[in-house]
Scaffold this motif. Structure first.
Motif, PDB file in Angstrom:
ATOM      1  N   GLU A 381     -48.033 -29.695 -56.016  1.00 28.38           N
ATOM      2  CA  GLU A 381     -47.979 -29.475 -57.458  1.00 28.38           C
ATOM      3  C   GLU A 381     -48.721 -28.209 -57.882  1.00 28.38           C
ATOM      4  OE1 GLU A 381     -46.874 -33.343 -56.362  1.00 28.38           O
ATOM      5  OE2 GLU A 381     -48.815 -32.353 -55.988  1.00 28.38           O
ATOM      6  N   GLU A 382     -49.663 -27.755 -57.064  1.00 26.15           N
ATOM      7  CA  GLU A 382     -50.426 -26.553 -57.415  1.00 26.15           C
ATOM      8  C   GLU A 382     -49.656 -25.260 -57.139  1.00 26.15           C
ATOM      9  OE1 GLU A 382     -55.016 -27.212 -56.706  1.00 26.15           O
ATOM     10  OE2 GLU A 382     -53.891 -28.186 -55.100  1.00 26.15           O
ATOM     11  N   ARG A 383     -48.592 -25.342 -56.335  1.00 23.11           N
ATOM     12  CA  ARG A 383     -47.728 -24.187 -56.052  1.00 23.11           C
ATOM     13  C   ARG A 383     -48.558 -22.954 -55.676  1.00 23.11           C
ATOM     14  NH1 ARG A 383     -45.964 -24.596 -61.314  1.00 23.11           N
ATOM     15  NH2 ARG A 383     -45.298 -22.434 -61.293  1.00 23.11           N
ATOM     16  N   ALA A 384     -49.433 -23.173 -54.683  1.00 22.09           N
ATOM     17  CA  ALA A 384     -50.377 -22.122 -54.285  1.00 22.09           C
ATOM     18  C   ALA A 384     -49.667 -20.875 -53.788  1.00 22.09           C
ATOM     19  CB  ALA A 384     -51.323 -22.659 -53.209  1.00 22.09           C
ATOM     20  N   GLY A 385     -48.582 -21.060 -53.020  1.00 27.70           N
ATOM     21  CA  GLY A 385     -47.872 -19.901 -52.496  1.00 27.70           C
ATOM     22  C   GLY A 385     -47.327 -19.013 -53.594  1.00 27.70           C
ATOM     23  N   GLU A 386     -46.733 -19.630 -54.614  1.00 25.69           N
ATOM     24  CA  GLU A 386     -46.196 -18.851 -55.734  1.00 25.69           C
ATOM     25  C   GLU A 386     -47.306 -18.070 -56.429  1.00 25.69           C
ATOM     26  OE1 GLU A 386     -43.650 -21.023 -58.446  1.00 25.69           O
ATOM     27  OE2 GLU A 386     -43.293 -22.515 -56.878  1.00 25.69           O
ATOM     28  N   LYS A 387     -48.434 -18.734 -56.689  1.00 20.55           N
ATOM     29  CA  LYS A 387     -49.534 -18.079 -57.393  1.00 20.55           C
ATOM     30  C   LYS A 387     -50.074 -16.894 -56.590  1.00 20.55           C
ATOM     31  CE  LYS A 387     -50.909 -22.270 -59.848  1.00 20.55           C
ATOM     32  NZ  LYS A 387     -51.926 -23.343 -59.995  1.00 20.55           N
ATOM     33  N   ALA A 388     -50.184 -17.068 -55.279  1.00 22.79           N
ATOM     34  CA  ALA A 388     -50.675 -15.976 -54.445  1.00 22.79           C
ATOM     35  C   ALA A 388     -49.719 -14.791 -54.479  1.00 22.79           C
ATOM     36  CB  ALA A 388     -50.886 -16.455 -53.012  1.00 22.79           C
ATOM     37  N   CYS A 389     -48.418 -15.065 -54.409  1.00 21.57           N
ATOM     38  CA  CYS A 389     -47.437 -13.979 -54.395  1.00 21.57           C
ATOM     39  C   CYS A 389     -47.417 -13.224 -55.717  1.00 21.57           C
ATOM     40  CB  CYS A 389     -46.049 -14.525 -54.062  1.00 21.57           C
ATOM     41  SG  CYS A 389     -45.905 -15.075 -52.343  1.00 21.57           S
ATOM     42  N   VAL A 390     -47.571 -13.928 -56.834  1.00 17.96           N
ATOM     43  CA  VAL A 390     -47.646 -13.254 -58.135  1.00 17.96           C
ATOM     44  C   VAL A 390     -48.895 -12.374 -58.197  1.00 17.96           C
ATOM     45  CG1 VAL A 390     -47.980 -13.620 -60.613  1.00 17.96           C
ATOM     46  CG2 VAL A 390     -46.274 -14.971 -59.367  1.00 17.96           C
ATOM     47  N   ALA A 391     -49.995 -12.865 -57.635  1.00 21.54           N
ATOM     48  CA  ALA A 391     -51.239 -12.108 -57.659  1.00 21.54           C
ATOM     49  C   ALA A 391     -51.197 -10.873 -56.762  1.00 21.54           C
ATOM     50  CB  ALA A 391     -52.404 -13.013 -57.250  1.00 21.54           C
ATOM     51  N   MET A 392     -50.249 -10.836 -55.813  1.00 24.84           N
ATOM     52  CA  MET A 392     -50.117  -9.659 -54.946  1.00 24.84           C
ATOM     53  C   MET A 392     -49.392  -8.508 -55.629  1.00 24.84           C
ATOM     54  SD  MET A 392     -49.025 -11.614 -51.440  1.00 24.84           S
ATOM     55  CE  MET A 392     -49.932 -13.076 -50.920  1.00 24.84           C
ATOM     56  N   ARG A 393     -48.659  -8.795 -56.689  1.00 26.79           N
ATOM     57  CA  ARG A 393     -47.852  -7.752 -57.336  1.00 26.79           C
ATOM     58  C   ARG A 393     -48.683  -6.569 -57.822  1.00 26.79           C
ATOM     59  NH1 ARG A 393     -43.747 -11.323 -61.161  1.00 26.79           N
ATOM     60  NH2 ARG A 393     -42.691 -12.460 -59.470  1.00 26.79           N
ATOM     61  N   PRO A 394     -49.806  -6.781 -58.536  1.00 26.43           N
ATOM     62  CA  PRO A 394     -50.595  -5.628 -58.970  1.00 26.43           C
ATOM     63  C   PRO A 394     -51.142  -4.781 -57.820  1.00 26.43           C
ATOM     64  CG  PRO A 394     -51.234  -7.605 -60.178  1.00 26.43           C
ATOM     65  CD  PRO A 394     -50.356  -8.046 -59.047  1.00 26.43           C
ATOM     66  N   HIS A 395     -51.170  -5.373 -56.633  1.00 30.75           N
ATOM     67  CA  HIS A 395     -51.644  -4.648 -55.452  1.00 30.75           C
ATOM     68  C   HIS A 395     -50.493  -3.984 -54.681  1.00 30.75           C
ATOM     69  CE1 HIS A 395     -55.670  -6.290 -56.012  1.00 30.75           C
ATOM     70  NE2 HIS A 395     -55.097  -7.469 -56.235  1.00 30.75           N
ATOM     71  N   GLY A 396     -49.267  -4.087 -55.229  1.00 32.73           N
ATOM     72  CA  GLY A 396     -48.147  -3.342 -54.665  1.00 32.73           C
ATOM     73  C   GLY A 396     -47.381  -4.039 -53.564  1.00 32.73           C
ATOM     74  N   LEU A 397     -47.296  -5.373 -53.608  1.00 36.12           N
ATOM     75  CA  LEU A 397     -46.552  -6.113 -52.585  1.00 36.12           C
ATOM     76  C   LEU A 397     -45.715  -7.195 -53.244  1.00 36.12           C
ATOM     77  CD1 LEU A 397     -46.043  -6.735 -49.526  1.00 36.12           C
ATOM     78  CD2 LEU A 397     -47.917  -8.395 -49.699  1.00 36.12           C
ATOM     79  N   LEU A 398     -44.437  -7.286 -52.844  1.00 37.07           N
ATOM     80  CA  LEU A 398     -43.562  -8.370 -53.270  1.00 37.07           C
ATOM     81  C   LEU A 398     -43.201  -9.210 -52.058  1.00 37.07           C
ATOM     82  CD1 LEU A 398     -41.031  -6.649 -55.712  1.00 37.07           C
ATOM     83  CD2 LEU A 398     -43.178  -7.812 -56.256  1.00 37.07           C
ATOM     84  N   THR A 399     -43.431 -10.507 -52.162  1.00 36.74           N
ATOM     85  CA  THR A 399     -42.964 -11.443 -51.146  1.00 36.74           C
ATOM     86  C   THR A 399     -42.851 -12.810 -51.786  1.00 36.74           C
ATOM     87  OG1 THR A 399     -43.241 -12.215 -48.872  1.00 36.74           O
ATOM     88  CG2 THR A 399     -45.240 -12.041 -50.211  1.00 36.74           C
ATOM     89  N   ARG A 400     -42.461 -13.820 -50.987  1.00 37.62           N
ATOM     90  CA  ARG A 400     -42.268 -15.176 -51.494  1.00 37.62           C
ATOM     91  C   ARG A 400     -42.862 -16.185 -50.516  1.00 37.62           C
ATOM     92  NH1 ARG A 400     -38.724 -16.759 -55.436  1.00 37.62           N
ATOM     93  NH2 ARG A 400     -38.330 -18.694 -54.315  1.00 37.62           N
ATOM     94  N   PRO A 401     -43.164 -17.370 -51.017  1.00 39.81           N
ATOM     95  CA  PRO A 401     -43.630 -18.419 -50.111  1.00 39.81           C
ATOM     96  C   PRO A 401     -42.458 -19.203 -49.530  1.00 39.81           C
ATOM     97  CG  PRO A 401     -43.768 -19.196 -52.369  1.00 39.81           C
ATOM     98  CD  PRO A 401     -43.231 -17.783 -52.430  1.00 39.81           C
ATOM     99  N   VAL A 402     -42.721 -19.911 -48.432  1.00 40.54           N
ATOM    100  CA  VAL A 402     -41.852 -20.999 -47.996  1.00 40.54           C
ATOM    101  C   VAL A 402     -42.719 -22.248 -48.041  1.00 40.54           C
ATOM    102  CG1 VAL A 402     -40.280 -19.649 -46.558  1.00 40.54           C
ATOM    103  CG2 VAL A 402     -42.384 -20.530 -45.553  1.00 40.54           C
ATOM    104  N   VAL A 403     -42.116 -23.373 -48.424  1.00 39.17           N
ATOM    105  CA  VAL A 403     -42.876 -24.570 -48.734  1.00 39.17           C
ATOM    106  C   VAL A 403     -43.849 -24.190 -49.865  1.00 39.17           C
ATOM    107  CG1 VAL A 403     -44.012 -26.587 -47.721  1.00 39.17           C
ATOM    108  CG2 VAL A 403     -42.637 -25.114 -46.285  1.00 39.17           C
ATOM    109  N   HIS A 404     -44.864 -24.968 -50.133  1.00 37.18           N
ATOM    110  CA  HIS A 404     -45.685 -24.705 -51.321  1.00 37.18           C
ATOM    111  C   HIS A 404     -46.911 -23.867 -51.020  1.00 37.18           C
ATOM    112  CE1 HIS A 404     -49.034 -27.538 -50.386  1.00 37.18           C
ATOM    113  NE2 HIS A 404     -48.100 -28.150 -49.678  1.00 37.18           N
ATOM    114  N   ASP A 405     -47.344 -23.815 -49.761  1.00 33.49           N
ATOM    115  CA  ASP A 405     -48.614 -23.143 -49.481  1.00 33.49           C
ATOM    116  C   ASP A 405     -48.548 -22.202 -48.284  1.00 33.49           C
ATOM    117  OD1 ASP A 405     -48.328 -25.035 -47.522  1.00 33.49           O
ATOM    118  OD2 ASP A 405     -50.275 -25.992 -47.816  1.00 33.49           O
ATOM    119  N   THR A 406     -47.365 -21.743 -47.938  1.00 36.11           N
ATOM    120  CA  THR A 406     -47.201 -20.781 -46.848  1.00 36.11           C
ATOM    121  C   THR A 406     -46.516 -19.535 -47.376  1.00 36.11           C
ATOM    122  OG1 THR A 406     -47.041 -22.522 -45.170  1.00 36.11           O
ATOM    123  CG2 THR A 406     -46.204 -20.338 -44.578  1.00 36.11           C
ATOM    124  N   VAL A 407     -47.180 -18.413 -47.237  1.00 43.70           N
ATOM    125  CA  VAL A 407     -46.644 -17.119 -47.669  1.00 43.70           C
ATOM    126  C   VAL A 407     -46.056 -16.411 -46.453  1.00 43.70           C
ATOM    127  CG1 VAL A 407     -47.262 -14.834 -48.579  1.00 43.70           C
ATOM    128  CG2 VAL A 407     -48.234 -16.908 -49.605  1.00 43.70           C
TER     129      VAL A 407
END
Length: 438
Positions: A381-407
């Motif tokens: 429910e915390e969708r940690a992978g999504e949150k981490a990937c959004v936080a990487m954008r200002p640092h110049g990286l786009l990616t996505r998670p698989v499952v909820h906590d694996t980037v």
């Protein structure tokens, strides 16, 4: 319009009319900014506001040689000057003939000899399943073989037949019972424990060779493919390799199965087949399978399956150009130092970032498991992978998670070592930004 006004206009239209795959639409555009990607060059993507990002997941694992590669663009333009599309149902064209011959040439002689073209990874798997099923019921002594075996937590596509193989409940549970008859196993141990009746009813087994993708980028044990090949041969079961994600250099080999020198009865490829520039897929199979479909039209052995864009000429042109690039730019030969650097930097990330609990690297593929600073896992429910990937954008990286906590980090193969370091810096910084307050 200014770039900001144009972007706002596009976002408004998106929110009013578009439906994005694999995204909860109730929160789409509300928890994070919608990026409008406009341009790409090499491993870099540029959005409509001029911000640049490393394409850390190869635009959903498809891009091989980078964006705007001049050879790929030239090949597509040259084909457009001739013809964009003609039917492959009852006709042929030279590029499809050449591409089929080239694909089978990468495998030992008289193994994989036939190519059935399709549109994408899901339809490639769908084609392989139907081919395996129909060839079995048309082969004397194998008429009872109407089941498939797949591995737990697998993902093989979203069309109904491919989805029936799926082992991830989030994606497939609502559709259970609508596709092929499938048994799931966790390992070779479970496979060896299957009863004789189940084996006698099984026409094929499906696996992503070397590494399972959606299952947190989890590698298989070394030597498993040989054991699986022997197990299938001793029971008359067809072996199907899903190389949609693993093919075209991702593991350091042109196809993942080449790492262990194993050839399947069916090999499905898509994504990187065209370098990621146009949709296209192919299923490679054996002469034995092909012969099961031969006979007078009145015998009903014809394979009645295909698509309007089968063997699409533009896709064939892009695929041939992509394979040329592999040879002319010595793509595979350039990978070992990059693979070593990924191994080194991923271990560094594991040991220095308190929010990383595990890393799994295979070739140019990396899975990164996230956790709290105290080592406790995140809940789905915390969708940690999504949150981490959004936080990487200002640092110049786009990616996505698989499952909820694996980037996942799976960049185009053309990425440089300096760009890899930038990507890992962004991974580290984004993960810290996302969870420092947790």
């Amino acid at each position: 319009m200014t770039p900001q006004e144009q972007t706002s206009h596009w976002i408004a239209q998106d929110l009013a009319h578009c439906w994005h795959p694999f995204n909860p639409q109730s929160i789409w555009g509300r928890e994070s900014e919608i990026l409008m990607i406009e341009q790409g060059e090499g491993v870099w993507l540029t959005d409509s506001l001029g911000r640049k990002y490393i394409d850390g997941n190869s635009s959903i694992w498809v891009n091989i040689h980078g964006h705007s590669h001049p050879r790929l663009i030239a090949a597509i333009k040259a084909q457009l000057d001739k013809i964009a599309h003609s039917s492959y149902l009852g006709f042929g064209h030279g590029l499809a003939s050449e591409l089929a011959a080239r694909l089978v040439s990468y495998f030992p002689e008289n193994t994989l000899t036939r190519v059935f073209f399709s549109d994408d990874g899901s339809t490639a798997l769908e084609s392989a399943l139907k081919l395996a099923f129909q060839s079995s019921i048309q082969t004397p002594g194998k008429e009872r073989r109407r089941r498939f075996i797949a591995f737990s937590n697998c993902y093989h596509g979203d069309t109904m037949g491919a989805a029936s193989l799926g082992g991830v409940g989030t994606f497939f549970e609502k559709f259970r019972g609508f596709g092929m008859e499938v048994s799931h196993v966790r390992s070779m141990y479970d496979l060896r424990a299957l009863d004789e009746e189940t084996c006698a009813q099984t026409c094929g087994i499906v696996i992503e060779p070397i590494i399972q993708g959606v299952n947190r980028m989890t590698p298989w044990p070394e030597g498993m493919l040989r054991e699986l090949r022997d197990w299938c041969d001793s029971r008359g079961i067809l072996l199907i390799f899903d190389e949609v994600m693993t093919g075209f250099g991702r593991t350091g080999h042109l196809f993942a199965c080449m790492k262990e020198g194993i050839t399947p009865d069916f090999l499905c490829c898509a994504k990187g087949l065209t370098g990621g520039y146009t949709p296209m897929a192919a299923v490679l199979t054996t002469e034995t399978v092909y012969n099961a479909f031969l006979g007078a039209p009145t015998e009903g052995k014809t394979f009645y399956y295909g698509h309007s864009f089968t063997a699409h000429p533009i896709g064939c042109a892009a695929a041939m150009a992509s394979l040329d690039i592999f040879e002319q730019e010595r793509t595979l030969e350039q990978l070992p130092p990059k693979i070593r650097l990924i191994d080194e930097l991923s271990q560094q990330l594991l040991h220095t970032n308190p929010f990383v609990s595990a890393v799994r690297a295979t070739g140019m593929i990396l899975g990164i498991d996230l956790c709290r600073a105290n080592g406790a896992p995140f809940t789905p429910e915390e969708r940690a992978g999504e949150k981490a990937c959004v936080a990487m954008r200002p640092h110049g990286l786009l990616t996505r998670p698989v499952v909820h906590d694996t980037v996942v980090l799976m960049p185009p193969l053309c990425i440089t070592e300096d760009e890899l370091r930038l990507a890992f810096n962004a991974l580290d910084a984004g993960i810290r930004d996302a969870f420092t307050s947790c």
